[in-house]
Motif scaffolding. Structure first.
Motif, short mmCIF file in Angstrom:
data_model
loop_
_atom_site.label_atom_id
_atom_site.label_comp_id
_atom_site.label_asym_id
_atom_site.label_seq_id
_atom_site.Cartn_x
_atom_site.Cartn_y
_atom_site.Cartn_z
N GLY A 124 0.82 -1.21 0.00
CA GLY A 124 0.00 0.00 0.00
C GLY A 124 0.85 1.26 0.00
N ALA A 125 1.93 1.24 0.80
CA ALA A 125 2.83 2.40 0.84
C ALA A 125 3.55 2.58 -0.49
CB ALA A 125 3.83 2.22 1.98
N PHE B 248 7.17 -1.23 -7.69
CA PHE B 248 6.01 -1.86 -7.07
C PHE B 248 5.95 -3.34 -7.42
CE2 PHE B 248 1.36 -2.78 -7.05
CZ PHE B 248 1.12 -2.53 -5.71
N HIS C 158 -5.21 -5.20 -9.76
CA HIS C 158 -4.76 -4.93 -8.40
C HIS C 158 -5.42 -5.91 -7.43
CE1 HIS C 158 -2.46 -1.25 -9.02
NE2 HIS C 158 -3.39 -0.84 -9.85
N ARG D 37 2.50 1.62 -3.46
CA ARG D 37 1.57 1.97 -4.53
C ARG D 37 1.38 3.48 -4.63
NH1 ARG D 37 -4.54 -0.62 -5.26
NH2 ARG D 37 -5.10 0.54 -7.15
N PHE D 38 1.39 4.14 -3.50
CA PHE D 38 1.18 5.59 -3.52
C PHE D 38 2.41 6.34 -4.04
CE2 PHE D 38 -2.17 4.50 -0.37
CZ PHE D 38 -3.22 5.07 -1.04
N LYS D 39 3.56 5.67 -4.10
CA LYS D 39 4.75 6.31 -4.66
C LYS D 39 4.72 6.35 -6.19
CE LYS D 39 7.80 5.26 -0.77
NZ LYS D 39 9.04 4.59 -0.32
N LYS D 40 3.78 5.59 -6.79
CA LYS D 40 3.53 5.61 -8.23
C LYS D 40 4.77 5.28 -9.05
CE LYS D 40 -0.32 8.85 -7.80
NZ LYS D 40 -0.91 10.15 -8.21
N ASP D 41 5.45 4.22 -8.63
CA ASP D 41 6.57 3.69 -9.40
C ASP D 41 6.23 2.24 -9.74
OD1 ASP D 41 8.90 2.75 -10.48
OD2 ASP D 41 10.22 3.55 -8.93
#
Length: 366
Positions: free
Chosen positions: A103-104, A114, A228, A106-110
């Motif tokens: 989850g952490a 991921f 996902h 995924r929010f970095k959008k890499d």
């Protein structure tokens, strides 16, 4: 006039004495509280140190690679510092850490980082033996699905959904991949990345599941969607017989299948060979066993089921399905053959007792 006098005269305490007594009592109370806090903290430290030793022993036994060990330890320190042993011994503990970590990320959008992390974590799950779900046991996340699982998928936004049948071909801790099998890719409906879809599936000897998720990517040929993971699963149990977990070592006798299933004729059949295995689940209709070698579908099996009070029920069973699982083992789903009503009732009562005990334990823990 007579005046009465006290036999013993107590001294009247001075204000200073009262203050000192109060301070002494407060000091004793503080010391008692401080000792209890110290005792509890020390107990927690001792327990955690013991759990960490067990974690390292398990990682050694499973021959986890150094880079994977470092990742496991990092996960524990970040997400499970209070209960380090749960992450390497239970699916629930491992799943919670993975969910928090992914989850952490995924929010970095890499997307590349991921998925790479998802692949590394999947390898660790397999190495720890936490990827195997006993037949009939409930799942709580799409990460607990298995390759070869059939699903139906449709757009979430459609009022009249057009369901397509897809097969789960691969998964890691970041995504799972489904492939269109029944029709050519040219006839596949267009479901673009970013769209939400609803999915439904049936797990043998378990239940039906419904869930919504999001498309991460699409590729062809063949038509392949990357989805996902989600923990929001809706479960509907529709089995004829309830099934419970039943952990029992067993010696399985292999017999040639007769043309009929009369009990007397089955009992007269000679055992061709014997195999060592383990019963993992049980219902009045059948059971699931794990063996270290494959067995031909056309044979029948003879095994004893352990019931309360030391009773062993000798049964014969057909092989309904066979699937390969981790560690070179095979999971066999069996259906009991020619059981009498009394014998089936014995198993049903045992299963019901196990269910009631499980519900009571959940109620007390809650």
């Amino acid at each position: 006039m007579n005046e009465s006098t006290l036999l013993v005269e107590f001294p009247v305490p001075s204000p200073f004495t009262l203050v000192m007594l109060g301070l002494g009592f407060a000091a004793l109370l503080f010391a008692a509280v401080a000792y209890e806090v110290y005792r509890r903290v020390n107990s927690i430290r001792t327990r955690r140190a013991a759990e960490w030793r067990n974690v390292h022993e398990i990682l050694d036994e499973r021959e986890i690679r150094p880079e994977a060990r470092a990742l496991v330890e990092r996960l524990i320190k970040r997400h499970a510092a209070a209960t380090p042993l749960r992450i390497v011994t239970t699916r629930d503990g491992f799943e919670r850490c993975v969910e928090a970590e992914m989850g952490a990320l995924r929010f970095k959008k890499d997307p590349s980082a991921f998925e790479q992390e998802g692949l590394r974590l999947r390898d660790i799950r397999v190495d720890l033996g936490l990827d195997y779900i006993p037949l009939g046991q409930q799942i709580h996340s799409t990460r607990e699905l298995h390759e070869g699982q059939w699903l139906s998928m449709a757009r979430e936004k459609d009022d009249k959904p057009e369901w397509i049948r897809v097969m789960l071909e691969d998964l890691n801790e970041a995504y799972f991949y489904v492939v269109l099998k029944d029709v050519p890719s040219a006839r596949a409906p267009r479901i673009d990345p970013g769209e939400r879809v609803r999915c439904r599936l049936w797990r043998e000897e378990d239940a039906r599941y419904l869930f919504d998720t999001q498309i991460a990517a699409y590729d062809e040929p063949p038509a392949t969607w990357r989805l996902h993971h989600t923990k929001e699963l809706k479960r509907t149990q529709t089995r004829e017989y309830f099934r419970v977990r039943h952990d029992q070592p067993v010696t399985v006798g292999v017999i040639n299948a007769p043309l009929d299933a009369e009990k007397q004729k089955l009992r007269n059949r000679r055992v061709v060979t014997r195999l060592r295995g383990r019963v993992t689940s049980l219902s009045a209709g059948g059971c699931a066993i794990v063996l270290k070698q494959a067995v031909a579908r056309q044979v029948m099996l003879r095994l004893g089921i352990d019931l309360p009070d030391g009773q062993i029920l000798e049964t014969e069973a057909d092989i309904v399905a066979t699937s390969a699982i981790s560690g070179g083992r095979y999971l066999l789903r069996l259906q009991f053959v020619a059981l009498s009503n009394e014998e089936r009732d014995l198993i049903a009562k045992y299963v019901l007792q196990k269910q009631q005990m499980r519900l009571t334990e959940h109620g007390q823990s809650g």
